[in-house]
Motif scaffolding. Structure first.
Motif, short mmCIF file in Angstrom:
data_model
loop_
_atom_site.label_atom_id
_atom_site.label_comp_id
_atom_site.label_asym_id
_atom_site.label_seq_id
_atom_site.Cartn_x
_atom_site.Cartn_y
_atom_site.Cartn_z
N ARG A 3 0.87 -1.18 0.00
CA ARG A 3 0.00 0.00 0.00
C ARG A 3 0.90 1.22 0.00
O ARG A 3 2.02 1.17 0.44
CB ARG A 3 -0.92 0.02 1.22
N GLU A 4 0.40 2.32 -0.47
CA GLU A 4 1.26 3.50 -0.62
C GLU A 4 0.45 4.76 -0.48
O GLU A 4 -0.50 4.96 -1.20
CB GLU A 4 1.91 3.49 -1.99
N TYR A 7 -0.39 2.75 0.25
CA TYR A 7 0.29 1.47 0.16
C TYR A 7 1.09 1.29 1.42
O TYR A 7 1.76 2.18 1.87
CB TYR A 7 1.27 1.43 -1.00
N VAL A 166 6.92 9.25 12.96
CA VAL A 166 6.79 9.80 11.61
C VAL A 166 8.18 10.13 11.13
O VAL A 166 8.94 10.77 11.85
CB VAL A 166 6.02 11.14 11.59
N ASN A 187 6.82 0.44 16.78
CA ASN A 187 6.23 -0.60 15.94
C ASN A 187 5.34 -0.08 14.83
O ASN A 187 4.73 -0.85 14.09
CB ASN A 187 5.46 -1.60 16.81
N SER A 188 5.25 1.25 14.71
CA SER A 188 4.40 1.85 13.67
C SER A 188 5.14 3.05 13.10
O SER A 188 5.50 3.96 13.84
CB SER A 188 3.07 2.31 14.26
N ILE A 189 5.33 3.04 11.80
CA ILE A 189 6.10 4.11 11.17
C ILE A 189 5.33 4.68 10.00
O ILE A 189 4.87 3.95 9.12
CB ILE A 189 7.47 3.58 10.67
N LEU A 190 5.18 5.99 10.00
CA LEU A 190 4.64 6.68 8.84
C LEU A 190 5.80 7.37 8.14
O LEU A 190 6.41 8.28 8.71
CB LEU A 190 3.57 7.70 9.26
N THR A 196 10.76 2.43 -0.14
CA THR A 196 10.11 1.34 0.60
C THR A 196 11.10 0.79 1.60
O THR A 196 12.19 0.35 1.24
CB THR A 196 9.66 0.23 -0.37
N ARG A 204 4.67 -2.09 11.52
CA ARG A 204 3.82 -1.67 10.41
C ARG A 204 4.36 -0.36 9.85
O ARG A 204 4.59 0.59 10.58
CB ARG A 204 2.39 -1.47 10.92
N VAL A 205 4.52 -0.33 8.54
CA VAL A 205 5.02 0.87 7.89
C VAL A 205 4.00 1.34 6.87
O VAL A 205 3.51 0.54 6.06
CB VAL A 205 6.37 0.61 7.17
N GLU A 206 3.64 2.60 6.91
CA GLU A 206 2.81 3.18 5.86
C GLU A 206 3.58 4.34 5.23
O GLU A 206 4.50 4.87 5.84
CB GLU A 206 1.45 3.62 6.41
N TYR A 207 3.17 4.69 4.03
CA TYR A 207 3.94 5.65 3.25
C TYR A 207 3.09 6.81 2.74
O TYR A 207 1.93 6.62 2.40
CB TYR A 207 4.56 4.94 2.04
N GLY B 5 -4.94 8.83 0.55
CA GLY B 5 -3.51 8.81 0.72
C GLY B 5 -3.15 7.59 -0.08
O GLY B 5 -2.11 7.02 -0.08
N VAL B 31 5.39 3.01 -7.68
CA VAL B 31 6.20 2.39 -6.63
C VAL B 31 7.27 1.50 -7.25
O VAL B 31 8.42 1.47 -6.80
CB VAL B 31 5.31 1.60 -5.65
N ARG B 34 9.89 3.89 -8.63
CA ARG B 34 10.70 4.47 -7.56
C ARG B 34 11.75 3.46 -7.10
O ARG B 34 12.92 3.81 -6.90
CB ARG B 34 9.75 4.80 -6.41
N HIS B 55 11.81 -6.73 -2.19
CA HIS B 55 11.96 -5.33 -1.77
C HIS B 55 10.63 -4.73 -1.33
O HIS B 55 10.56 -3.97 -0.36
CB HIS B 55 12.49 -4.49 -2.93
N LEU B 56 9.59 -5.04 -2.08
CA LEU B 56 8.32 -4.36 -1.89
C LEU B 56 7.35 -5.11 -1.00
O LEU B 56 6.29 -4.60 -0.65
CB LEU B 56 7.67 -4.11 -3.26
N HIS B 213 -3.65 7.55 8.11
CA HIS B 213 -2.64 6.50 8.29
C HIS B 213 -2.44 6.18 9.77
O HIS B 213 -2.37 5.02 10.16
CB HIS B 213 -1.31 6.94 7.67
N PHE B 214 -2.35 7.23 10.58
CA PHE B 214 -2.18 7.00 12.03
C PHE B 214 -3.33 6.17 12.58
O PHE B 214 -3.13 5.22 13.33
CB PHE B 214 -2.13 8.34 12.78
N MET B 217 -3.18 2.65 11.74
CA MET B 217 -2.17 1.95 12.53
C MET B 217 -2.64 1.66 13.94
O MET B 217 -2.37 0.58 14.48
CB MET B 217 -0.91 2.79 12.60
#
Lengths: 222, 222
Positions: A3-4, A7, A166, A187-190, A196, A204-207, B5, B31, B34, B55-56, B213-214, B217
């Motif tokens: 997801r971007e 995703y 963030v 444990n959660s990153i924006l 990527t 959990r990572v969102e972008y 988003g 993506v 990128r 990677h993705l 996004h927050f 999460m």
DNA sequence: TAGATTGTTAATCGATTAACAATC
DNA sequence: TAGATTGTTAATCGATTAACAATC
């Protein structure tokens, strides 16, 4: 799953009860909540899946189905009480409290994020802003914060109990910063960097990457 | 269809040939692009669907399937030439050129966007920054730009030929601004305001809202 | 009561994946 | 040749939608 800006790498441990609710459904709830709060601000007290759907450009059936994963929040013939549904969605999303957030990167974007007033009303508070640049460390930023040394990340996490970060750092620094964040226990990153990230599956990572949106749009342009 | 988003109102006129390629596939191409460019920066010349997928965090099958909508870009046994695939993706996404973009809102976020150096290499150039605040109009911003009067939007659009706008304005102003953008003839809007806009179906709107996004999460947090 | 709208079911629709022949 | 990897097919999986009984 990818997801971007929408995703994001999904997949993580969930409590039993929640295991079966599709992530894509969870992703729509914040948008429902945001819309309901705008309606409430307008003084509205009741709405329907049809009205919501028209606002959002989705079908009323989808809204009812999404909500039905969590309970029965409406009344036949009447629709949904807006305040009540907001409260329920806030509980479901765990934003009936304030989550501390650590912001990494005090450049122009980081400053904009630190200045943003509306996080608090949505369940989030930026409790620390960190940068590696000695020129920036110590300077005031946001609402009464001071830029901290990224090297002190561990202490900040311990002091605040933050689980969320963030990242507003350049792409070339992003993976290294992310590694540190994970190391520090977040444990959660924006991530606003256009890259990527590689991270353990419990993180959990969102972008957010405007270029991804622009390039999506230009596909349809001539 | 709702995306945010990563959600955005989709659906618009497409040329025949493209009508059948799912929008969700198009959304992944930026993506891929990128990632390929990062690999190229690393000096890599060839990659495979498997490597890209790792990677993705997606399956190699999905990458091959996605690309197969547009042609055959790889070699059995070898994989994909990175530079070649980048070029092809840029053509497909129509970013083998520079698109002029109008930025509305010269607050803290607008300033960060105006300062961002990497749009140009991705196919975009901010050609005008506009605001309604007389205090801001005339001030320098970004790379040699000056904040323009939002009232002069029509002229800016005519002069630049822009089809794309970015909105970095407060939520309460967003719908009004969007109406003006549509009126001025823009057909693609990237909206940073936390609100779902109402727009004619020929206008594509995508959204960036960190709160969405927050809140997504925190559903998974305790 | 009549009208409106929910929550849910079953059908439809669409996206992802596994598998493999082709071939570099 | 042997190994690797593509592009494609068919099967699986999952999400969306239409329809409607229940009921406010």
């Amino acid at each position: 799953m990818l997801r971007e800006g929408g995703y994001a790498v999904a997949s993580d441990a969930r409590v039993q009860e929640k295991a079966s609710i599709p992530d894509i459904v969870i992703g729509r709830l914040p948008v429902y909540l945001r819309t309901l709060r705008l309606l409430a601000d307008d003084g509205r007290e009741v709405t329907s899946s049809q009205e919501l759907g028209e606002h959002l450009g989705i079908s009323s059936a989808q809204i009812r189905k999404d909500l039905s994963h969590f309970g029965e929040f409406g009344k036949q013939g009447t629709g949904y009480n807006i305040d009540f549904l907001c409260q329920q969605l806030q509980k479901i999303l765990n934003v009936d409290r304030i989550w501390p957030v650590i912001l990494v990167g005090a450049g122009s974007l980081g400053t904009a994020i630190a200045n943003y007033q509306e996080f608090e009303s949505s369940g989030f508070r930026i409790v620390a802003v960190m940068d590696e640049d000695p020129q920036k460390i110590g300077k005031p930023i946001g609402q009464g914060l001071q830029i901290g040394d990224f090297a002190d990340l561990g202490r900040s996490v311990a002091d605040s109990g933050a689980q969320i970060a963030v990242m507003a750092v350049p792409a070339h620094a992003a993976q290294r910063v992310a590694n540190e964040l994970v190391e520090a226990g977040l444990n959660s990153i924006l991530c606003y960097a256009p890259i990527t990230l590689s991270a353990p599956s419990h993180v959990r990572v969102e972008y957010i990457d405007p270029v991804v949106h622009f390039q999506h749009m230009t596909y349809y342009l001539r």
